[in-house]
Design an enzyme around this catalytic site. Structure first.
Site, PDB file in Angstrom:
ATOM      1  N   HIS A 114      16.905  53.215  33.401  1.00  0.00           N
ATOM      2  CA  HIS A 114      18.125  52.419  33.573  1.00  0.00           C
ATOM      3  C   HIS A 114      19.156  52.790  32.514  1.00  0.00           C
ATOM      4  O   HIS A 114      19.388  52.052  31.559  1.00  0.00           O
ATOM      5  CB  HIS A 114      17.805  50.925  33.541  1.00  0.00           C
ATOM      6  CG  HIS A 114      17.071  50.447  34.752  1.00  0.00           C
ATOM      7  ND1 HIS A 114      15.720  50.165  34.740  1.00  0.00           N
ATOM      8  CD2 HIS A 114      17.501  50.225  36.026  1.00  0.00           C
ATOM      9  CE1 HIS A 114      15.345  49.771  35.948  1.00  0.00           C
ATOM     10  NE2 HIS A 114      16.402  49.801  36.747  1.00  0.00           N
ATOM     11  N   HIS A 166      21.448  57.281  35.524  1.00  0.00           N
ATOM     12  CA  HIS A 166      21.063  56.590  36.758  1.00  0.00           C
ATOM     13  C   HIS A 166      22.298  56.022  37.447  1.00  0.00           C
ATOM     14  O   HIS A 166      22.452  56.126  38.672  1.00  0.00           O
ATOM     15  CB  HIS A 166      20.066  55.473  36.440  1.00  0.00           C
ATOM     16  CG  HIS A 166      19.881  54.485  37.552  1.00  0.00           C
ATOM     17  ND1 HIS A 166      19.308  54.808  38.766  1.00  0.00           N
ATOM     18  CD2 HIS A 166      20.207  53.155  37.642  1.00  0.00           C
ATOM     19  CE1 HIS A 166      19.277  53.743  39.553  1.00  0.00           C
ATOM     20  NE2 HIS A 166      19.828  52.732  38.898  1.00  0.00           N
ATOM     21  N   HIS A 216      26.384  48.727  38.259  1.00  0.00           N
ATOM     22  CA  HIS A 216      25.381  47.814  38.817  1.00  0.00           C
ATOM     23  C   HIS A 216      24.214  47.521  37.875  1.00  0.00           C
ATOM     24  O   HIS A 216      23.529  46.511  38.035  1.00  0.00           O
ATOM     25  CB  HIS A 216      24.842  48.371  40.143  1.00  0.00           C
ATOM     26  CG  HIS A 216      23.826  49.452  39.971  1.00  0.00           C
ATOM     27  ND1 HIS A 216      24.147  50.747  39.623  1.00  0.00           N
ATOM     28  CD2 HIS A 216      22.466  49.433  40.084  1.00  0.00           C
ATOM     29  CE1 HIS A 216      23.059  51.468  39.547  1.00  0.00           C
ATOM     30  NE2 HIS A 216      22.011  50.709  39.815  1.00  0.00           N
ATOM     31  N   ASP A 217      23.972  48.357  36.873  1.00  0.00           N
ATOM     32  CA  ASP A 217      22.872  48.129  35.927  1.00  0.00           C
ATOM     33  C   ASP A 217      23.354  48.115  34.481  1.00  0.00           C
ATOM     34  O   ASP A 217      22.559  48.336  33.559  1.00  0.00           O
ATOM     35  CB  ASP A 217      21.787  49.211  36.079  1.00  0.00           C
ATOM     36  CG  ASP A 217      20.745  48.846  37.130  1.00  0.00           C
ATOM     37  OD1 ASP A 217      20.515  47.644  37.345  1.00  0.00           O
ATOM     38  OD2 ASP A 217      20.168  49.769  37.745  1.00  0.00           O
ATOM     39  N   ASP A 243      20.769  52.728  45.280  1.00  0.00           N
ATOM     40  CA  ASP A 243      20.020  52.307  44.095  1.00  0.00           C
ATOM     41  C   ASP A 243      18.565  52.767  44.136  1.00  0.00           C
ATOM     42  O   ASP A 243      17.945  52.989  43.095  1.00  0.00           O
ATOM     43  CB  ASP A 243      20.098  50.779  43.975  1.00  0.00           C
ATOM     44  CG  ASP A 243      19.603  50.272  42.640  1.00  0.00           C
ATOM     45  OD1 ASP A 243      19.662  51.034  41.643  1.00  0.00           O
ATOM     46  OD2 ASP A 243      19.164  49.105  42.561  1.00  0.00           O
TER      47      ASP A 243
END
Length: 441
Positions: free
Chosen positions: A175, A179, A215-216, A325
């Site tokens: 993460h 990524h 998103h992360d 994802d």
């Protein structure tokens, strides 16, 4: 005064009924007051997460200031000036030519093929000196004309993207910003699908790329159950529901506001963008997989998807982000295997941390019993295949989807073969080596 106090420009306010906090302030490039600076870097090196910070159960005699500190801390957002952001403030004219002067020839060549499925994000990250996410996003914003359409300030855009990239933890095996760049590249491929491309609005594309990139953001390298059982303050703040995804969204909103990227837009438009970003990012919660899969399957069975409808397009963007994802098993084997090993390494680090502090080891996090092939076969069978089979139905078996499904089948076969082979140091391998030395069959 012995505690750290921070004032950050990007203050976030939420008044929705599902929130148990009016205001969340996040550590970042802020102003410090106090005599003891307890954090020296923007991000620490996970797994060295201090459980004193993870466990925010109030101790007897704990001061109000210390409790306040725990509420304000994000995972690893430490206070030091980012080199990228510093260069923007002192060398603005140079930085604005990042896209056309500072790229290596190889990186520029790779960008010309960014829409191909075999795009090697690891190589691209090396060629851009670890700036793959910023570089890719700037390129895609130019491809779609989003800078002109939304009248974005280039300095603010670079500042925002730099903040996003910096708030990914480079110490996370999986993460991290690479990524995020990989998911963004996959999202770009999906946006180009013929069934979608002609119907997407500039706002749809803007939201899809922004959600993919962020998103992360600020992911700590541990999962939600870990945060819940260690009583982390975020688990309490978000009531044990979509804890990480909510944090990724709120962090993104905070950086949007701090950078001022959308400050020239009407407030109602900005608020709508923030909430739609939240809807997309929250959709990546793996615990909601069946919810989205069932709804997607029902739409396809009933053939009632109308992509001219704003709500239907937004739902498909949610599905596309979910696919992007978890698309690693659909990549070519050389890339897919790297991602698989990275995510399992992150799982194992969490398991080691849980073992160290006498916590129950989470599923898939025990390196002694959970092998990489076994984890990947289960992930492909129960999570990836069901979603991508429906995505294939949606795209009417496009060339890209056929390619992805072909890689998925081959990769699953590879993992099955590896699972059957004795692993290094395993009893089976030792037995085989002993038999070879003795000459017995």
């Amino acid at each position: 005064m012995s505690c750290l106090m921070v004032e950050r420009c990007g203050q976030i306010s939420f008044e929705g009924p599902d929130q148990n906090a009016i205001r969340v302030r996040m550590l970042g490039d802020g102003r410090l007051r106090g005599h003891t600076v307890i954090l020296s870097e923007r991000r620490g090196s996970y797994p060295l997460i201090d459980l004193r910070l993870l466990n925010n159960t109030a101790q007897q005699g704990e001061t109000g200031s210390r409790r306040k500190l725990k509420r304000l801390l994000s995972f690893q957002r430490y206070c030091h000036a980012s080199r990228l952001l510093s260069s923007l403030s002192t060398h603005t004219h140079t930085s604005l030519h990042l896209l056309d002067e500072d790229y290596h020839a190889q990186a520029g060549h790779m960008l010309s093929k960014v829409g191909t499925w075999n795009f090697d994000i690891f190589l691209f990250d090396r060629l851009t000196n670890g700036n793959s996410l910023v570089t890719l996003m700037c390129h895609l914003f130019n491809v779609y004309g989003l800078i002109q359409h939304f009248q974005l300030d280039m300095v603010k855009l670079h500042r925002f993207l730099g903040m996003i990239q910096e708030d990914y933890h480079t110490q996370n095996p999986y993460h991290n910003a690479v990524h995020a760049a990989d998911v963004t590249q996959a999202m770009y491929c999906y946006l180009r699908e013929s069934k979608l491309a002609e119907l997407l609005t500039p706002l749809d594309v803007f939201l899809a790329l922004m959600a993919a990139a962020a998103h992360d953001v600020d992911h700590p390298g541990v999962n939600q159950p870990f945060l819940i059982k260690t009583k982390h303050h975020l688990a309490s703040l978000y009531q044990n529901t979509s804890v990480l995804e909510s944090h990724h969204w709120r962090s993104t909103v905070g950086m949007l506001r701090e950078s001022g990227l959308l400050s020239h837009l009407p407030p109602e438009e900005t608020q709508d963008i923030e909430h739609q970003l939240g809807s997309l990012i929250l959709a990546t919660d793996i615990s909601r997989q069946n919810e989205f899969l069932s709804r997607f399957r029902a739409h396809l069975d009933q053939q009632d998807l109308n992509l001219e409808d704003t709500h239907h397009r937004h739902f498909i963007l949610q599905i596309a982000l979910k696919c992007a994802d978890i698309c690693n098993p659909c990549r070519v084997w050389e890339l897919s295997r790297q991602w698989s090993e990275r995510v399992c390494e992150e799982f194992y680090r969490q398991g080691d941390l849980e073992r160290k502090f006498d916590l129950e080891i989470s599923p898939l996090c025990n390196q002694q019993s959970d092998s990489v092939p076994a984890i990947q076969i289960g992930f492909i069978s129960y999570i990836v295949e069901p979603l991508f089979e429906e995505w294939m139905r949606f795209t009417d078996g496009s060339e890209l989807t056929e390619s992805m499904m072909g890689h998925l089948r081959k990769n699953k076969a590879h993992w099955r073969q590896l699972r059957q082979e004795p692993q290094p140091g395993s009893p089976l391998q030792e037995e085989a080596e002993g038999a070879e030395e003795s000459g017995t069959p």
